[in-house]
Design a protein around this motif. Structure first.
Motif, PDB file in Angstrom:
ATOM      1  N   UNK A 140      44.871  42.840  37.633  1.00 10.49           N
ATOM      2  CA  UNK A 140      44.600  41.663  36.628  1.00 10.49           C
ATOM      3  C   UNK A 140      43.023  41.139  37.142  1.00 10.49           C
ATOM      4  N   UNK A 141      42.257  40.753  36.084  1.00  7.47           N
ATOM      5  CA  UNK A 141      40.770  40.065  36.341  1.00  7.47           C
ATOM      6  C   UNK A 141      40.986  39.090  37.051  1.00  7.47           C
ATOM      7  N   UNK A 142      41.796  38.151  36.872  1.00  9.21           N
ATOM      8  CA  UNK A 142      41.897  37.005  37.665  1.00  9.21           C
ATOM      9  C   UNK A 142      42.117  37.211  39.267  1.00  9.21           C
ATOM     10  N   UNK A 143      42.999  38.225  39.279  1.00  9.86           N
ATOM     11  CA  UNK A 143      43.318  38.644  41.109  1.00  9.86           C
ATOM     12  C   UNK A 143      41.821  39.015  41.550  1.00  9.86           C
ATOM     13  N   UNK A 144      41.189  39.871  40.739  1.00  5.04           N
ATOM     14  CA  UNK A 144      39.922  40.579  41.360  1.00  5.04           C
ATOM     15  C   UNK A 144      38.698  39.559  41.470  1.00  5.04           C
ATOM     16  N   UNK A 145      38.928  38.524  40.633  1.00  9.40           N
ATOM     17  CA  UNK A 145      38.024  37.208  40.964  1.00  9.40           C
ATOM     18  C   UNK A 145      38.174  36.457  42.053  1.00  9.40           C
ATOM     19  N   UNK A 146      39.640  36.200  42.394  1.00 10.40           N
ATOM     20  CA  UNK A 146      39.989  35.780  43.569  1.00 10.40           C
ATOM     21  C   UNK A 146      39.584  36.283  44.839  1.00 10.40           C
ATOM     22  N   UNK A 147      39.715  37.822  44.807  1.00  7.77           N
ATOM     23  CA  UNK A 147      39.562  38.676  45.872  1.00  7.77           C
ATOM     24  C   UNK A 147      37.913  38.516  46.289  1.00  7.77           C
ATOM     25  N   UNK A 148      37.072  38.451  44.955  1.00  4.75           N
ATOM     26  CA  UNK A 148      35.578  38.422  45.275  1.00  4.75           C
ATOM     27  C   UNK A 148      35.343  37.065  45.962  1.00  4.75           C
ATOM     28  N   UNK A 149      35.963  36.126  45.619  1.00  2.00           N
ATOM     29  CA  UNK A 149      35.734  34.743  46.034  1.00  2.00           C
ATOM     30  C   UNK A 149      36.053  34.645  47.578  1.00  2.00           C
ATOM     31  N   UNK A 150      37.181  35.510  47.782  1.00  2.00           N
ATOM     32  CA  UNK A 150      37.350  35.006  49.270  1.00  2.00           C
ATOM     33  C   UNK A 150      36.387  35.959  50.127  1.00  2.00           C
ATOM     34  N   UNK A 151      35.965  37.202  49.629  1.00  2.00           N
ATOM     35  CA  UNK A 151      34.905  37.849  50.191  1.00  2.00           C
ATOM     36  C   UNK A 151      33.596  37.085  50.415  1.00  2.00           C
ATOM     37  N   UNK A 152      33.127  36.375  49.365  1.00  2.00           N
ATOM     38  CA  UNK A 152      32.086  35.751  49.464  1.00  2.00           C
ATOM     39  C   UNK A 152      32.186  34.384  50.530  1.00  2.00           C
ATOM     40  N   UNK A 153      33.054  33.686  50.366  1.00  2.00           N
ATOM     41  CA  UNK A 153      33.197  32.690  51.439  1.00  2.00           C
ATOM     42  C   UNK A 153      32.985  33.300  52.898  1.00  2.00           C
ATOM     43  N   UNK A 154      33.141  34.536  53.138  1.00  2.00           N
ATOM     44  CA  UNK A 154      32.767  35.050  54.353  1.00  2.00           C
ATOM     45  C   UNK A 154      31.188  35.735  54.641  1.00  2.00           C
ATOM     46  N   UNK A 155      30.597  35.548  53.446  1.00  2.00           N
ATOM     47  CA  UNK A 155      29.379  36.120  53.482  1.00  2.00           C
ATOM     48  C   UNK A 155      29.446  37.741  53.094  1.00  2.00           C
ATOM     49  N   UNK A 156      30.523  38.314  52.619  1.00  2.00           N
ATOM     50  CA  UNK A 156      30.471  39.555  52.091  1.00  2.00           C
ATOM     51  C   UNK A 156      30.591  39.725  50.816  1.00  2.00           C
ATOM     52  N   UNK A 157      29.860  40.651  49.991  1.00  2.00           N
ATOM     53  CA  UNK A 157      29.605  40.930  48.630  1.00  2.00           C
ATOM     54  C   UNK A 157      30.938  41.846  48.373  1.00  2.00           C
ATOM     55  N   UNK A 158      31.575  41.619  47.136  1.00  3.95           N
ATOM     56  CA  UNK A 158      32.453  42.556  46.713  1.00  3.95           C
ATOM     57  C   UNK A 158      32.147  43.064  45.367  1.00  3.95           C
ATOM     58  N   UNK A 159      31.674  44.476  45.127  1.00  2.43           N
ATOM     59  CA  UNK A 159      31.629  44.819  44.082  1.00  2.43           C
ATOM     60  C   UNK A 159      32.930  45.600  43.412  1.00  2.43           C
ATOM     61  N   UNK A 160      33.346  45.242  42.268  1.00  2.44           N
ATOM     62  CA  UNK A 160      34.418  46.225  41.399  1.00  2.44           C
ATOM     63  C   UNK A 160      33.664  47.300  40.752  1.00  2.44           C
ATOM     64  N   UNK A 161      33.913  48.292  41.134  1.00  6.25           N
ATOM     65  CA  UNK A 161      33.268  49.668  40.525  1.00  6.25           C
ATOM     66  C   UNK A 161      34.040  50.037  39.008  1.00  6.25           C
ATOM     67  N   UNK A 162      33.408  49.539  37.950  1.00  6.89           N
ATOM     68  CA  UNK A 162      33.955  50.038  36.717  1.00  6.89           C
ATOM     69  C   UNK A 162      33.208  50.940  35.977  1.00  6.89           C
ATOM     70  N   UNK A 163      31.775  51.207  36.072  1.00  5.91           N
ATOM     71  CA  UNK A 163      31.178  51.744  35.340  1.00  5.91           C
ATOM     72  C   UNK A 163      31.407  53.336  35.368  1.00  5.91           C
ATOM     73  N   UNK A 164      31.676  54.027  34.248  1.00  2.00           N
ATOM     74  CA  UNK A 164      32.266  55.301  34.524  1.00  2.00           C
ATOM     75  C   UNK A 164      31.530  56.426  35.238  1.00  2.00           C
ATOM     76  N   UNK A 165      30.085  56.066  34.897  1.00  2.00           N
ATOM     77  CA  UNK A 165      29.245  57.016  35.638  1.00  2.00           C
ATOM     78  C   UNK A 165      29.179  56.669  37.084  1.00  2.00           C
ATOM     79  N   UNK A 166      29.042  55.440  37.422  1.00  2.00           N
ATOM     80  CA  UNK A 166      29.156  55.015  38.948  1.00  2.00           C
ATOM     81  C   UNK A 166      30.486  55.632  39.505  1.00  2.00           C
ATOM     82  N   UNK A 167      31.640  55.351  38.865  1.00  2.00           N
ATOM     83  CA  UNK A 167      32.706  56.027  39.467  1.00  2.00           C
ATOM     84  C   UNK A 167      32.891  57.373  39.611  1.00  2.00           C
ATOM     85  N   UNK A 168      32.232  58.046  38.544  1.00  2.00           N
ATOM     86  CA  UNK A 168      32.180  59.552  38.781  1.00  2.00           C
ATOM     87  C   UNK A 168      31.023  59.725  39.880  1.00  2.00           C
TER      88      UNK A 168
END
Length: 342
Positions: free
Chosen positions: A138-166
């Protein structure tokens, strides 16, 4: 240590400390090496890296070791909150002792309400290398996870672009080829995986599915396998790939990434999702640089996680060392550790 006195379970032991450390030591670690030592004082707990459990071929700079200890640190603070205590964390408190990663003060004040489900997730979380179901995270959960990471000064990227995943899949395969060409790595992997029942550490053979290509699944590390049931199916798995990165590449940042990794994995487990790390491309300099340039050009990639909806069936818990093997009283061990850290 005086006869009859155990720092955790003996006559001076504190049941809150015992319970908290048992949960803290359920944290994930590279190859389940459990590379931490705890020092227990009256109202403090110190977290130290155990250099004797570093994996030099897999983790030449000790980054995975510190990240693993960071995960245990976060597990500890979650456990203490669940036991009704406030924890104040001092990270890297002594610059002269690189292995002293944190001091945790147990505060005598009213704690905020604990997330009981997050505490329960410590016992539920597994590293799940099986096929995930073909359901999106769920996108909402991914948003929660990204927010948790940001609070600690850590960036979280969700790799969705097919070319980048490849490109990511290619980086994992390239890193595996580089590592497999190193005899020291092969010996290390053999020593730490394929463990039989009753082993206190390492990756049990019974926790790894038999090798085989799963559509949609990124390549996983070639641990020795005993044939954990791999659910059949033709539909490709639908997993989210989460890359954690930091603005600098220092032990303090590694520790924070470990804490965030723990928070994300426990949150995923709380919501019923499975997870597994994909650390190989971050253990080889060239592929780590490739991930940096393709995904986080202004930062340093630290951890790659795969999360998704697990298949039916149970993944057995991995073993843990006895507390007596990872806990010391605060004070008498300092001289020995000072020698190890030099």
């Amino acid at each position: 240590m005086p006869a009859g006195r155990d720092p955790v379970t003996g006559p001076d032991g504190d049941p809150v400390v015992v319970a908290a450390l048992q949960l803290a030591c359920r944290a994930p670690s590279v190859h389940n090496s459990q590379p931490w030592r705890w020092r227990v004082g009256q109202r403090t707990l110190e977290l130290h890296a155990d250099p004797s459990r570093r994996l030099p071929a897999t983790d030449p700079d000790g980054r995975d070791l510190v990240i693993s200890c960071g995960a245990a640190l976060h597990h500890l603070t979650v456990a203490l909150a669940g036991l009704g205590e406030v924890a104040r964390v001092h990270r890297l408190p002594d610059p002269s002792r690189a292995g002293h990663l944190a001091t945790v003060e147990r505060m005598s004040q009213q704690p905020p309400p604990a997330d009981a489900a997050l505490v329960e997730a410590i016992g539920l979380r597994r590293t799940d290398r099986r096929r995930f179901r073909p359901w999106p995270v769920p996108a909402q959960l991914l948003g929660e996870l990204a927010g948790t990471a940001a609070l600690a000064g850590v960036r979280m990227d969700v790799v969705t672009d097919p070319a980048v995943r490849w490109a990511l899949v290619r980086a994992i395969r390239t890193a595996a080829e580089v590592q497999s060409s190193d005899p020291a790595y092969g010996a290390e992997l053999a020593a730490w995986s394929g463990r039989p029942d009753g082993a206190a550490d390492g990756v049990p053979a019974a926790s790894v599915p038999a090798p085989g290509r799963v559509p949609g699944q990124p390549p996983l590390r070639a641990f020795a396998a005993d044939g954990l049931d791999q659910p059949a199916g033709d539909e490709p798995e639908e997993s989210a790939l989460l890359l954690l990165s930091t603005p600098t590449d220092t032990p303090l940042q590694w520790l924070r990434v470990g804490e965030v990794t723990s928070a994300l994995l426990l949150t995923a487990a709380r919501e019923g999702l499975g997870s597994s790390p994909l650390t190989q491309p971050l253990e080889v300099a060239d592929t780590r640089e490739l991930l940096r340039s393709r995904i986080v050009p202004a930062g340093h990639p630290q951890v790659l996680l795969r999360i998704g909806w697990p298949s039916p069936g149970e993944v057995p818990p991995t073993p843990r060392r006895d507390l007596a093997d990872v806990v010391d009283p605060l004070g008498p061990q300092r001289g020995r550790d000072d020698q190890q850290e030099r």
